[in-house]
Write an enzyme that holds these catalytic residues in place. Structure first.
Site, PDB file in Angstrom:
ATOM      1  N   GLY A 191       0.839  -1.193   0.000  1.00 54.10           N
ATOM      2  CA  GLY A 191       0.000   0.000   0.000  1.00 54.10           C
ATOM      3  C   GLY A 191       0.874   1.243   0.000  1.00 54.10           C
ATOM      4  N   CYS A 192       0.368   2.285   0.600  1.00 51.46           N
ATOM      5  CA  CYS A 192       1.105   3.543   0.667  1.00 51.46           C
ATOM      6  C   CYS A 192       2.432   3.344   1.384  1.00 51.46           C
ATOM      7  CB  CYS A 192       0.263   4.573   1.410  1.00 51.46           C
ATOM      8  SG  CYS A 192       1.132   6.123   1.701  1.00 51.46           S
TER       9      CYS A 192
END
Length: 182
Positions: free
Chosen positions: A11-12
């Protein structure tokens, strides 16, 4: 001290950089991009979802202090490996769950770790984490490095990162450093 590198996409990158920096033996955690075709991509290009790259964190660690297996355990604690091309509100291939291995030993260890998780029914859904050799790592722009440390009250950070840090601090209390890496 000999250090080794490991590269993870979950993810981020801000959301996995901060937890890794909490661990004893982690010398650095650098946000960047891997797994795509565009040479030296920018954050804007990555966000378009057209480069093939994932947001990743490259961890440099002292294997005498923390093992690759420990890093895998933390990685699978701080993200959901069953979400295909997303993590929570972040959607796109750039947010996919991926492990970019630096050698055959890491490749085998990551594949075995995932197989063990699957066999133990650790998750309700199928694990979709990709495991592939790292070809090239591109360091993200400087303002993305240490992002949570520099911007703890930014809305996205304050909502998504503290729960991940809490999980790491609770589950891996015996593996934490006295002061996080800066």
């Amino acid at each position: 001290m000999a250090t080794t590198k490991a590269t993870f996409g979950g993810g981020c990158f801000w959301c996995i950089e901060a937890p890794f920096k909490e661990l004893a033996g982690v010398e650095s955690a650098v946000s960047g991009y891997a797994g795509g075709d565009t040479p030296d991509p920018s954050y804007k290009e990555i966000c378009s979802g057209t480069t093939g790259h994932a947001e990743v964190v490259q961890v440099e660690y002292d294997s005498d202090v923390i093992s690759y297996g420990d890093l895998l355990e933390v990685f699978f604690t701080v993200h959901d490996p069953t979400q295909l091309n997303r993590q929570g509100p972040d959607v796109g291939t750039q947010y996919r769950s991926a492990i970019f291995t630096h050698d055959d030993d890491q490749q085998e260890a990551a594949e075995a770790f995932i197989a063990e998780l699957a066999a133990s029914d650790a998750y309700d859904d199928e694990i979709v984490t990709e495991v592939e050799p790292l070809e090239t790592f591109y360091r993200a722009e400087e303002h993305h490095q240490d992002y949570y440390e520099k911007n703890p009250s930014q809305a996205y950070c304050s909502m998504h990162i503290p729960p991940k840090l809490d999980k790491v601090r609770e589950k891996f209390a015996d593996r934490l450093r006295e002061q996080p890496v800066h």
